[in-house]
Design a protein around this motif. Sequence first.
Motif, PDB file in Angstrom:
ATOM      1  N   LYS A 193       0.845  -1.143  -0.068  1.00 29.59           N
ATOM      2  CA  LYS A 193      -0.070  -0.049   0.108  1.00 29.59           C
ATOM      3  C   LYS A 193       0.787   1.093   0.061  1.00 29.59           C
ATOM      4  O   LYS A 193       1.731   1.359   0.804  1.00 29.59           O
ATOM      5  N   GLU A 235     -11.368  -2.478 -15.249  1.00 30.01           N
ATOM      6  CA  GLU A 235     -12.391  -3.567 -14.998  1.00 30.01           C
ATOM      7  C   GLU A 235     -13.716  -3.061 -15.542  1.00 30.01           C
ATOM      8  O   GLU A 235     -14.523  -4.116 -16.086  1.00 30.01           O
ATOM      9  N   ASN A 253     -26.932  -3.509  -2.589  1.00 30.85           N
ATOM     10  CA  ASN A 253     -25.883  -3.421  -1.486  1.00 30.85           C
ATOM     11  C   ASN A 253     -24.704  -3.912  -2.245  1.00 30.85           C
ATOM     12  O   ASN A 253     -23.562  -2.965  -2.002  1.00 30.85           O
ATOM     13  N   GLU A 254     -24.709  -4.780  -2.952  1.00 32.61           N
ATOM     14  CA  GLU A 254     -23.295  -5.432  -3.598  1.00 32.61           C
ATOM     15  C   GLU A 254     -22.847  -4.213  -4.616  1.00 32.61           C
ATOM     16  O   GLU A 254     -21.683  -4.080  -4.714  1.00 32.61           O
ATOM     17  N   ILE A 276     -23.465  -0.907  -4.341  1.00 33.80           N
ATOM     18  CA  ILE A 276     -22.849   0.340  -3.737  1.00 33.80           C
ATOM     19  C   ILE A 276     -21.556   0.184  -3.220  1.00 33.80           C
ATOM     20  O   ILE A 276     -20.706   0.877  -3.338  1.00 33.80           O
ATOM     21  N   LYS A 277     -21.314  -1.377  -2.597  1.00 32.53           N
ATOM     22  CA  LYS A 277     -20.177  -1.668  -2.052  1.00 32.53           C
ATOM     23  C   LYS A 277     -19.038  -1.747  -3.145  1.00 32.53           C
ATOM     24  O   LYS A 277     -17.848  -1.056  -2.993  1.00 32.53           O
ATOM     25  N   LYS A 294     -17.842   1.855  -3.601  1.00 30.91           N
ATOM     26  CA  LYS A 294     -17.755   2.739  -2.429  1.00 30.91           C
ATOM     27  C   LYS A 294     -16.669   3.601  -2.328  1.00 30.91           C
ATOM     28  O   LYS A 294     -16.787   4.720  -1.950  1.00 30.91           O
ATOM     29  N   THR A 295     -15.354   3.317  -2.870  1.00 30.78           N
ATOM     30  CA  THR A 295     -14.219   4.201  -2.808  1.00 30.78           C
ATOM     31  C   THR A 295     -14.769   5.520  -3.471  1.00 30.78           C
ATOM     32  O   THR A 295     -14.621   6.515  -2.750  1.00 30.78           O
ATOM     33  N   LEU A 302     -17.584   6.748  -4.323  1.00 27.45           N
ATOM     34  CA  LEU A 302     -18.766   7.316  -3.482  1.00 27.45           C
ATOM     35  C   LEU A 302     -18.255   8.156  -2.201  1.00 27.45           C
ATOM     36  O   LEU A 302     -19.000   9.068  -1.835  1.00 27.45           O
ATOM     37  N   ILE A 303     -17.445   7.329  -1.818  1.00 26.96           N
ATOM     38  CA  ILE A 303     -17.243   8.051  -0.139  1.00 26.96           C
ATOM     39  C   ILE A 303     -16.298   9.349  -0.700  1.00 26.96           C
ATOM     40  O   ILE A 303     -16.372  10.332  -0.147  1.00 26.96           O
ATOM     41  N   SER A 304     -15.278   9.185  -1.370  1.00 27.85           N
ATOM     42  CA  SER A 304     -14.481  10.313  -1.605  1.00 27.85           C
ATOM     43  C   SER A 304     -15.166  11.451  -2.291  1.00 27.85           C
ATOM     44  O   SER A 304     -14.817  12.808  -2.220  1.00 27.85           O
ATOM     45  N   LYS A 350     -17.918  12.123  -1.522  1.00 31.83           N
ATOM     46  CA  LYS A 350     -19.052  12.484  -0.541  1.00 31.83           C
ATOM     47  C   LYS A 350     -20.431  12.446  -0.963  1.00 31.83           C
ATOM     48  O   LYS A 350     -21.337  13.500  -0.969  1.00 31.83           O
ATOM     49  N   ILE A 351     -20.683  11.332  -1.693  1.00 34.55           N
ATOM     50  CA  ILE A 351     -22.143  11.250  -2.351  1.00 34.55           C
ATOM     51  C   ILE A 351     -23.020  10.428  -1.310  1.00 34.55           C
ATOM     52  O   ILE A 351     -22.626   9.243  -0.491  1.00 34.55           O
ATOM     53  N   LEU A 352     -24.103  11.169  -0.902  1.00 34.59           N
ATOM     54  CA  LEU A 352     -25.064  10.356  -0.016  1.00 34.59           C
ATOM     55  C   LEU A 352     -25.657   9.223  -0.521  1.00 34.59           C
ATOM     56  O   LEU A 352     -26.297   9.249  -1.472  1.00 34.59           O
ATOM     57  N   VAL A 353     -25.815   8.078   0.079  1.00 33.40           N
ATOM     58  CA  VAL A 353     -26.567   7.073  -0.639  1.00 33.40           C
ATOM     59  C   VAL A 353     -27.647   6.649   0.296  1.00 33.40           C
ATOM     60  O   VAL A 353     -27.564   6.441   1.587  1.00 33.40           O
TER      61      VAL A 353
END
Lengths: 222, 337
Positions: free
Chosen positions: B146, B161, B192-193, B195-196, B199-200, B202-204, B206-209
């Motif tokens: 990392k 991908e 859920n699958e 969104i997961k 996730k990276t 969406l979080i970076s 700052k999108i509200l789910v």
Amino acid sequence: MQKILIVEDDEKLREELEIFLCNNGYKAESLKEFNNTIKDILNIKPDLILLDINLPGADGQYICKEIRKESNMPIIILTSRDTEIDELISINYGADHYITKPFNLQILLAKIASLLRRSNMQNVPEKIDAKDFIINLSNNTIIKDNKEIELTKNELKILKYLTQNRYKIVSRNEIMEFLWDSENFIDDNTLTVNMTRLRNKLEELNLKELLETKRGQGYILK
Amino acid sequence: MTKISFFKDKLIQIILILFSIVTIEIFLLAYHVDMFIKIYIPVSILGLYTISILIEYLNKKRFYNQTLNILNGIDEKYLIAEVIKNANFTEGKILKEILEQANKSMLENVNKYKHLQEDYKEYIEMWIHEIKIPIATSKVIIENNKSEATKSIDEELEKIENYIEQALYYARSNTVDKDYYIKKCNLQKLVNECIKKNKTVLISKKILVDTHNLDSMVNTDSKWIAFILNQIIQNSIKYSKEQAKIEIFSKLGKENTVLYIKDNGIGISKAEVTRVFDKGFTGTNGRLSSKKSTGIGLYLCKKLCDKLGMAIELDSVQNEGTEVRLIFPNSSYIDMK
């Protein structure tokens, strides 16, 4: 330490997987020849196997079926075949999980952990001992000097993640991604609230100085 | 076949017959034959000829009209050679023979391309399975090493991908055979699958789910629908504004279950909204320098939905957001295409 056997014919992938699993506290081994795959697997007696489908010799689905006749060991199929039919066949032959390449490594780890927990219940880590305090996973509490405070599900997960990554700076995004993996799609504000509450609870146990905020970077558990 | 066109074809014959009658009549006049014979010969020739071409006319009319009717009645016109009736005259027999041979040769030609396409699809599928292995390996290497650089490479791998997924489903969407499997799937799990998976970003960003009312079962192929959902959510991410929000929920109707994916992104102009499912359509949004749309995503979604026997709809208001609806039929019997 629990032993995970990697049955994968791509050399580099299996080497990297071995490193990855070792880094995460498992003992990893892999098969290098695939002439007597089924016999070899049964001889090694791993606690869990990661099994590819496209293998030289017998294919993974057949291997899975044969192993099930002899043993109950958890099997995770790890493959690039992504059709519904392949998944159904594998599950019917007794595979516990079916994960397609390229896979999310955190999800792989979570699935390995939950399978291992289920297969040998005696090894369930009910408590995580973090020296300064103890996390009791069975009743969502944190204990210090006989004083017990209850945590919410989110707080518990955050604390668990910080403990796993102790002495390292953990960014807010990393914490959020960890929570999202368990299908808890919290937003930034909720995380702030959770962090504040967690800090307050730590304060009640006189552990306030353990959790430090690194402005612009994240948090660190000392 | 009209009367006029038929008799036009017979014009030369008719002229010749009339001409020969006139010649015969001249001879008969010159040899002073009996009046009865002078009338009987031309009348009988003319009469018999008229009867013969009338029979021919009716015969051919019946055959060709029948053939045309059959042709109009079938969808796949090239199958006419298989269903055409036997004719009792030479031209009809020749026509049938020609059609049969042309048809056979065309079928061979079509089959050749079918096989080529099938081959190509198989190759693409195999290629995609192969390339997923080095991608998976790279991801583990990244996890084992990392750093800022590998994290950045990871994001690029994520893009690769997605492009690969698209190519795979593009190949799958073009074949006639069915390589999907419809079973009961839980909507919550599917969403859920997805969104997961995202996730990276969406979080970076700052999108509200916000997901709710998703506890229902639908009949579909979970892999295909995951791909479709992923395309839609990625669009929502790509065309998001400040304080972005994605709302996902379902409504259970009598005949179908509708999955709503609603965002508050930049939206699509009224003039363009009807064309979003067209192949290669990028629109003004897609041509924004930062977006790089390929015009394939939604086109593929629509095509795959058609194959799965479900519907996809899209509404949008510019500057306010977009709503995509996936409509799953409730019956367990689905018209397989």
